[in-house]
Design a protein around this motif. Structure first.
Motif, short mmCIF file in Angstrom:
data_model
loop_
_atom_site.label_atom_id
_atom_site.label_comp_id
_atom_site.label_asym_id
_atom_site.label_seq_id
_atom_site.Cartn_x
_atom_site.Cartn_y
_atom_site.Cartn_z
N TRP A 98 -12.52 11.44 4.98
CA TRP A 98 -12.09 12.47 4.02
C TRP A 98 -12.85 13.78 4.25
N GLN A 99 -14.16 13.67 4.53
CA GLN A 99 -14.94 14.89 4.78
C GLN A 99 -14.47 15.59 6.05
N GLU A 100 -14.16 14.81 7.08
CA GLU A 100 -13.69 15.40 8.34
C GLU A 100 -12.32 16.04 8.17
N GLU A 101 -11.50 15.47 7.28
CA GLU A 101 -10.17 16.05 7.03
C GLU A 101 -10.30 17.43 6.39
N VAL A 102 -11.26 17.58 5.49
CA VAL A 102 -11.49 18.88 4.84
C VAL A 102 -11.91 19.91 5.90
N LYS A 132 -7.20 29.10 12.24
CA LYS A 132 -6.48 29.36 13.49
C LYS A 132 -5.06 29.85 13.23
N ILE A 133 -4.44 29.34 12.17
CA ILE A 133 -3.09 29.82 11.80
C ILE A 133 -3.15 31.30 11.45
N ALA A 134 -4.18 31.68 10.67
CA ALA A 134 -4.35 33.09 10.30
C ALA A 134 -4.66 33.95 11.54
N LEU A 135 -5.45 33.40 12.46
CA LEU A 135 -5.82 34.13 13.68
C LEU A 135 -4.59 34.45 14.51
N HIS A 136 -3.66 33.51 14.60
CA HIS A 136 -2.45 33.71 15.40
C HIS A 136 -1.31 34.33 14.60
N SER A 137 -1.57 34.60 13.30
CA SER A 137 -0.55 35.22 12.42
C SER A 137 0.76 34.45 12.44
N LEU A 138 0.67 33.15 12.32
CA LEU A 138 1.87 32.31 12.34
C LEU A 138 2.47 32.20 10.93
N PRO A 139 3.81 32.29 10.82
CA PRO A 139 4.48 32.21 9.51
C PRO A 139 4.62 30.77 9.03
N MET A 140 3.52 30.14 8.73
CA MET A 140 3.53 28.74 8.31
C MET A 140 2.45 28.51 7.26
N LYS A 141 2.70 27.56 6.37
CA LYS A 141 1.75 27.23 5.32
C LYS A 141 1.23 25.82 5.56
N LEU A 142 -0.06 25.70 5.76
CA LEU A 142 -0.68 24.40 5.97
C LEU A 142 -0.77 23.66 4.64
N VAL A 143 -0.23 22.46 4.58
CA VAL A 143 -0.14 21.70 3.33
C VAL A 143 -1.21 20.62 3.24
N GLU A 144 -1.31 19.80 4.26
CA GLU A 144 -2.23 18.66 4.22
C GLU A 144 -2.67 18.30 5.62
N THR A 145 -3.86 17.72 5.73
CA THR A 145 -4.42 17.29 7.00
C THR A 145 -4.85 15.84 6.88
N VAL A 146 -4.41 15.00 7.81
CA VAL A 146 -4.66 13.57 7.70
C VAL A 146 -5.13 12.99 9.03
N ILE A 177 0.87 -1.18 0.00
CA ILE A 177 0.00 0.00 0.00
C ILE A 177 0.90 1.23 0.00
N ARG A 178 0.32 2.37 -0.39
CA ARG A 178 1.06 3.61 -0.32
C ARG A 178 0.38 4.53 0.68
N LEU A 179 1.13 4.99 1.65
CA LEU A 179 0.58 5.89 2.66
C LEU A 179 0.27 7.25 2.05
N ARG A 180 -0.48 8.06 2.77
CA ARG A 180 -0.82 9.40 2.28
C ARG A 180 0.44 10.25 2.09
N THR A 181 1.50 9.93 2.81
CA THR A 181 2.75 10.66 2.69
C THR A 181 3.56 10.21 1.48
#
Length: 277
Positions: free
Chosen positions: A82-86, A95-109, A11-15
């Motif tokens: 999959w729906q819950e991940e979205v 929340k990242i925008a609320l805290h003004s953190l210098p990070m880019k969210l790529v994926e949620t699993v 199998i291939r993991l999401r990563t």
């Protein structure tokens, strides 16, 4: 569906990482969904057909514990996951925008059993996300939260895509680890040093530059170096350039430059004969 003819199913993991199923089940079919257990919990993925290179070296590939083929209830839960991940991805982004953190969210699993929720992100440096983690823990109760920083090459591996060659990205299919890629590899292969021509979707130099590097190094070693005097069918001359992609050299004979293939280079004369000439 096509039955797997290779000795091991995987199998291939999401990563993007490949894992062999243990114990192996020869009755599994390609694209069939299976439930398995990793060190981080239960998950569900389709069976993939192993490339021959991976199948040959299967003993070095990590394994996951195969539990069962997916049932209709499992498939329904997978769709719900999959729906819950979205939803979780959107909430974390806010929340990242609320805290003004210098990070880019790529994926949620999520893991299949919803026991763990992993947020993959990229950032220029270290990020103090303690307040973010506190907010996420309060939002997603009874779920273990993990924030994992990855590089831009890992981002491309995670999201996948199509490369300039028209095929799915190597990092998302069969590459198991990244090796350093330098501009020297492109120079040796005589490629244009235009970043747009030799960079992948991640913005870094393409991993495939390394595939033929050893061959180019071998050919380079077999060709006479620049400045060497050699004999050619058109006479004796001096090598002014190596053209590795053609396994040839440019030679200046008298006042003109000619292309000489490696197999057209004549052997050097013995010292005594050279003196007579």
């Amino acid at each position: 569906m096509e039955r797997i003819t290779l000795s091991r199913a995987a199998i291939r993991l999401r990563t993007g990482e490949v894992r062999l199923l243990e114990p192996n089940d020869s009755g599994l079919k390609r694209h069939q969904l299976v439930i398995y257990e990793t060190e981080k919990g239960l998950d569900c993925s389709p069976i993939v057909l192993l490339p021959s290179a991976i199948a040959t070296g299967y003993r070095t590939i990590p394994t996951v514990r195969y539990l069962r083929s997916a049932t209709e209830a499992d498939i329904a839960q997978l769709s719900n996951k999959w729906q819950e991940e979205v939803k979780a991805h959107r909430a974390c982004g806010e929340k990242i925008a609320l805290h003004s953190l210098p990070m880019k969210l790529v994926e949620t699993v999520y893991t299949f059993d919803f026991a763990r929720l992993t947020f993959f992100y990229t950032a220029e440096g270290r990020v103090d996300f303690r307040t973010l983690l506190k907010d996420l823990t309060a939002t997603f109760r009874r779920t273990r939260i993990e924030l994992r920083q990855i590089g831009v090459r890992d981002e491309a591996k995670l999201l996948s895509g199509v490369g300039p060659c028209g095929r799915e990205l190597c990092c998302a299919t069969f590459l198991r680890e990244f090796v350093p890629i330098t501009i020297k590899l492109a120079k040796i292969q005589g490629l244009p040093l235009n970043p747009n021509k030799i960079s992948g979707l991640c913005g870094r130099l393409m991993c495939c530059l390394n595939y033929e590097h050893q061959t180019y190094q071998q050919i380079k070693a077999e060709l006479p170096s620049v400045g060497t005097r050699i004999r050619t069918p058109d006479g004796e001359g001096v090598v002014i350039e190596q053209i590795i992609s053609k396994e040839a050299v440019m030679v200046r004979v008298e006042s003109k430059a000619i292309l000489v293939k490696k197999d057209q280079i004549l052997p050097a004369l013995p010292a005594e004969e050279e003196k007579k000439v």
